[in-house]
Design a protein around this motif. Sequence first.
Motif, mmCIF file in Angstrom:
data_model
loop_
_atom_site.group_PDB
_atom_site.id
_atom_site.type_symbol
_atom_site.label_atom_id
_atom_site.label_comp_id
_atom_site.label_asym_id
_atom_site.label_seq_id
_atom_site.Cartn_x
_atom_site.Cartn_y
_atom_site.Cartn_z
ATOM 1 N N UNK A 10 13.408 41.012 84.727
ATOM 2 C CA UNK A 10 13.254 41.978 85.821
ATOM 3 C C UNK A 10 13.462 43.411 85.303
ATOM 4 N N UNK A 11 14.390 43.595 84.376
ATOM 5 C CA UNK A 11 14.575 44.921 83.791
ATOM 6 C C UNK A 11 13.323 45.337 83.031
ATOM 7 N N UNK A 12 12.756 44.405 82.295
ATOM 8 C CA UNK A 12 11.556 44.708 81.536
ATOM 9 C C UNK A 12 10.400 45.025 82.486
ATOM 10 N N UNK A 13 10.306 44.246 83.582
ATOM 11 C CA UNK A 13 9.260 44.519 84.564
ATOM 12 C C UNK A 13 9.456 45.894 85.199
ATOM 13 N N UNK A 14 10.705 46.216 85.544
ATOM 14 C CA UNK A 14 10.998 47.528 86.124
ATOM 15 C C UNK A 14 10.652 48.638 85.133
ATOM 16 N N UNK A 15 11.030 48.425 83.887
ATOM 17 C CA UNK A 15 10.730 49.427 82.864
ATOM 18 C C UNK A 15 9.229 49.557 82.660
ATOM 19 N N UNK A 16 8.511 48.417 82.669
ATOM 20 C CA UNK A 16 7.051 48.453 82.529
ATOM 21 C C UNK A 16 6.412 49.191 83.703
ATOM 22 N N UNK A 17 6.883 48.912 84.921
ATOM 23 C CA UNK A 17 6.343 49.588 86.106
ATOM 24 C C UNK A 17 6.630 51.081 86.046
ATOM 25 N N UNK A 18 7.854 51.420 85.661
ATOM 26 C CA UNK A 18 8.237 52.831 85.552
ATOM 27 C C UNK A 18 7.390 53.520 84.474
ATOM 28 N N UNK A 19 7.243 52.861 83.349
ATOM 29 C CA UNK A 19 6.427 53.410 82.258
ATOM 30 C C UNK A 19 4.974 53.601 82.714
ATOM 31 N N UNK A 20 4.445 52.596 83.420
ATOM 32 C CA UNK A 20 3.061 52.666 83.890
ATOM 33 C C UNK A 20 2.876 53.827 84.871
ATOM 34 N N UNK A 21 3.844 54.015 85.775
ATOM 35 C CA UNK A 21 3.769 55.133 86.733
ATOM 36 C C UNK A 21 3.797 56.471 85.999
ATOM 37 N N UNK A 22 4.669 56.584 85.012
ATOM 38 C CA UNK A 22 4.752 57.828 84.241
ATOM 39 C C UNK A 22 3.455 58.083 83.483
ATOM 40 N N UNK A 23 2.896 57.034 82.889
ATOM 41 C CA UNK A 23 1.631 57.193 82.157
ATOM 42 C C UNK A 23 0.505 57.602 83.101
ATOM 43 N N UNK A 24 0.462 56.964 84.267
ATOM 44 C CA UNK A 24 -0.584 57.306 85.236
ATOM 45 C C UNK A 24 -0.459 58.752 85.699
ATOM 46 N N UNK A 25 0.771 59.185 85.972
ATOM 47 C CA UNK A 25 0.991 60.576 86.387
ATOM 48 C C UNK A 25 0.591 61.536 85.277
ATOM 49 N N UNK A 26 0.951 61.173 84.049
ATOM 50 C CA UNK A 26 0.590 62.026 82.920
ATOM 51 C C UNK A 26 -0.926 62.078 82.732
ATOM 52 N N UNK A 27 -1.579 60.936 82.868
ATOM 53 C CA UNK A 27 -3.045 60.899 82.730
ATOM 54 C C UNK A 27 -3.710 61.776 83.791
ATOM 55 N N UNK A 28 -3.210 61.734 85.015
ATOM 56 C CA UNK A 28 -3.756 62.583 86.078
ATOM 57 C C UNK A 28 -3.514 64.057 85.773
ATOM 58 N N UNK A 29 -2.330 64.377 85.274
ATOM 59 C CA UNK A 29 -2.016 65.772 84.927
ATOM 60 C C UNK A 29 -2.931 66.267 83.808
ATOM 61 N N UNK A 30 -3.199 65.424 82.843
ATOM 62 C CA UNK A 30 -4.085 65.792 81.733
ATOM 63 C C UNK A 30 -5.506 66.016 82.249
ATOM 64 N N UNK A 31 -5.988 65.130 83.121
ATOM 65 C CA UNK A 31 -7.329 65.296 83.689
ATOM 66 C C UNK A 31 -7.424 66.613 84.449
ATOM 67 N N UNK A 32 -6.400 66.896 85.248
ATOM 68 C CA UNK A 32 -6.381 68.129 86.045
ATOM 69 C C UNK A 32 -6.367 69.356 85.125
#
Length: 122
Positions: A21-43
Motif C-alpha cells: 500500500x505504501x508503494x501504491x501510494x508512492x506510485x500514485x503520488x509520483x504519477x500525479x507529480x509527473x502528470x502535473x509536471x508534464x502539463x506545466x511543461x506543455x503550458x
Amino acid sequence: MLLDEDFITMPPEKRPKRGLSDADDEDDDYRRKRDRNNEAVKKSRFKSKQRTQETFTRVNKLKAENQMLEEKVKTLTKDLQFLKDLFLEYASNSQNSKFADIDLEKLLEDDQDVKKDGKSSK
C-alpha cells in the motif's frame, strides 16, 4: 518452560502489508507529480512558441513599416533638394534658371490646397 510452548503453538500475528500500500501510494503520488509536471511543461512550451510567433509577427510588421518610412525619407529628401534649388534660383533671380518656366505662385497655391485637403499630390 511455558513460554517456549506458547511461542511454538501460537500462529504469528498477521500484519497488514504496508509495503504494497505504501508503494501504491508512492506510485500514485509520483504519477500525479509527473502528470502535473508534464502539463506545466506543455503550458510553458506553448507560451514560449506563442511569444516567438508574436515576436516574429512584430518583426515583420516593423520591417514593412521601416521600408515604408525609408521610402518616405527618400521622397522628402528629393522634395527638400528641389525646394532648396528652387529657392536658390529664385533668390539669385537668375535669367537662365532651370526653374524659369515654373510659376512659383502656382506652386504656392497648390501647396495651400494640399494643406487644406490634408493630402499630398505626390
